[in-house]
Design an enzyme around this catalytic site. Structure first.
Site, PDB file in Angstrom:
ATOM      1  N   HIS A 265       0.808  -1.219   0.000  1.00  0.00           N
ATOM      2  CA  HIS A 265       0.000   0.000   0.000  1.00  0.00           C
ATOM      3  C   HIS A 265       0.842   1.271   0.000  1.00  0.00           C
ATOM      4  O   HIS A 265       0.341   2.349  -0.293  1.00  0.00           O
ATOM      5  CB  HIS A 265      -0.994   0.001   1.170  1.00  0.00           C
ATOM      6  CG  HIS A 265      -0.414   0.294   2.511  1.00  0.00           C
ATOM      7  ND1 HIS A 265      -0.156  -0.681   3.451  1.00  0.00           N
ATOM      8  CD2 HIS A 265      -0.078   1.469   3.110  1.00  0.00           C
ATOM      9  CE1 HIS A 265       0.313  -0.124   4.553  1.00  0.00           C
ATOM     10  NE2 HIS A 265       0.368   1.177   4.374  1.00  0.00           N
TER      11      HIS A 265
ATOM     12  N   ASP B   8       0.094  -7.716   1.330  1.00  0.00           N
ATOM     13  CA  ASP B   8       0.466  -6.312   1.517  1.00  0.00           C
ATOM     14  C   ASP B   8       1.984  -6.145   1.583  1.00  0.00           C
ATOM     15  O   ASP B   8       2.518  -5.424   2.420  1.00  0.00           O
ATOM     16  CB  ASP B   8      -0.190  -5.734   2.780  1.00  0.00           C
ATOM     17  CG  ASP B   8      -0.105  -4.204   2.800  1.00  0.00           C
ATOM     18  OD1 ASP B   8       0.099  -3.597   1.732  1.00  0.00           O
ATOM     19  OD2 ASP B   8      -0.231  -3.614   3.897  1.00  0.00           O
TER      20      ASP B   8
ATOM     21  N   SER C  63       4.504   2.675   7.935  1.00  0.00           N
ATOM     22  CA  SER C  63       4.203   1.512   7.104  1.00  0.00           C
ATOM     23  C   SER C  63       5.407   1.101   6.263  1.00  0.00           C
ATOM     24  O   SER C  63       6.039   1.931   5.609  1.00  0.00           O
ATOM     25  CB  SER C  63       3.035   1.820   6.164  1.00  0.00           C
ATOM     26  OG  SER C  63       1.829   1.927   6.869  1.00  0.00           O
TER      27      SER C  63
END
Length: 363
Positions: free
Chosen positions: A163, A193, A304
């Site tokens: 992402h 992911d 992230s």
């Protein structure tokens, strides 16, 4: 070595263990001063006066010989300890990723091994691993986003979240030194992911050591390193709060309101679901669920793709999601900070997926 204590006046010798028989035939009148006579060990007679004693035996007293043995024994023990100690040091070096690759006198080696003097400390882990953590800036039609990544090869392979780079038209990577590179996407796996990117014309980079997430236990101390809100190299610490949490995230940047990435300045954060509820915005129609490590180490937008690290300096997870209560469910869009509920993809999931990512089969 302990010595067998005997009653006072008795002692053992190193001679023949048969009962001691005196070689002297001794007679005399005692303490009145008259001469004492007898025969010695060679058969000759000797004479003495009051208080006289027989001549010494032809061998050294046992007590003097025994006095030398502890010295020899200690020398042998010291030698054995030196040999064993050297072997133990070698074993410790091998267990810590040392061996022939060790460099310098501080015990540090290429990769993220923590020096022995700093092992088990947040500062030691941060010093060792920070050079292998990068900031990723991705530009797409939906806007600019920021995230983090982990360098796994010296020529610039970097692992991050899907992402973070999903839909990116240009990717810029900044090292801990401030040097920047352009990167290309090698492969992505939206179902997990995960993504792999590669720097252009990079070499000699400091790399991270991938650990074993199957050995992680609840309560283990951990360190998180990333670039929250573009603050490169931010270090936080905490513990592993839980294992095998089911976390659901959007597969790409198709989430409603364009919330597919960690948007800088847009007030949006990566959406995910946990426990049947949506957090940080709408996850959209395309989602994927994975088992995650839960940590209370502070994670914020921009973390992230960064590293969750054990106290040996090994990567045990890739940070991927955080709970932000003020933007949950209602989709208010306010950017809330960490409340100690962060989630990371276990590193064993990454290791099992590396060949697929390198082949680009998951793209």
């Amino acid at each position: 070595m302990t010595e067998n204590l005997r009653p006072s006046g008795a002692h053992s010798t190193d001679q023949d263990p048969t009962p001691y028989a005196s070689p002297y035939a001794y007679d005399g009148t005692g303490h009145d001063g008259t001469a004492h006579t007898g025969t010695g060990h060679d058969g000759t007679a000797y004479a003495g006066t009051a208080g006289g004693y027989p001549p010494p035996p032809p061998y050294a007293p046992a007590g003097r010989r025994r006095a030398k043995r502890p010295v020899a024994l200690l020398a042998a023990v010291a030698l054995a300890a030196g040999v064993i100690g050297g072997g133990a040091a070698t074993l410790v070096g091998q267990l810590n990723g040392g061996g022939s690759g060790a460099t310098g006198s501080g015990g540090a080696v290429n990769g993220t091994t923590v020096s022995q003097s700093s092992k088990g400390t947040v500062s030691g882990v941060a010093e060792a691993v920070s050079p292998a953590i990068v900031e990723i800036g991705a530009a797409s039609s939906a806007g600019n986003s920021t995230g983090s990544g982990v360098v796994i090869t010296g020529d610039g392979e970097i692992v991050t979240n899907n992402h973070v780079i999903s839909g990116a038209q240009q990717i810029q990577v900044t090292l801990s030194t401030g040097k920047t590179y352009t990167a290309d996407v090698v492969g992505t796996d939206p179902d997990k992911d995960l993504a792999l990117i590669k720097l252009r014309n990079a070499s000699g980079l400091k790399t991270a050591t991938l650990g074993d997430s199957s050995q992680v236990k609840v309560g283990d101390q951990v360190v998180a390193i990333g670039s929250p809100e573009g603050l490169t190299g931010t270090v936080t610490s905490g513990i592993v709060s839980a294992l095998d949490r089911d976390v659901t995230v959007a597969k790409d940047d198709s989430g409603s309101s364009g919330q597919g990435q960690d948007r800088r300045g847009g007030g949006q954060q990566w959406p995910f679901e946990f426990g049947g509820q949506q957090f940080n915005g709408d996850t959209g129609e395309e989602t994927t669920t994975y088992k995650a490590l839960q940590t209370d180490a502070s994670l914020n937008p921009g973390n992230s793709g960064g590293a969750l690290i054990n106290m040996d300096g090994e990567i045990i997870g890739i940070n991927s999601a955080m709970y932000a209560p003020s933007s949950s469910a209602s989709g208010s869009g306010s950017a809330a900070g960490s409340v100690g509920l962060g989630f990371a993809i276990p590193v064993n999931t990454l290791k099992a997926d590396l060949d697929t990512l390198r082949a680009g089969d998951g793209s």
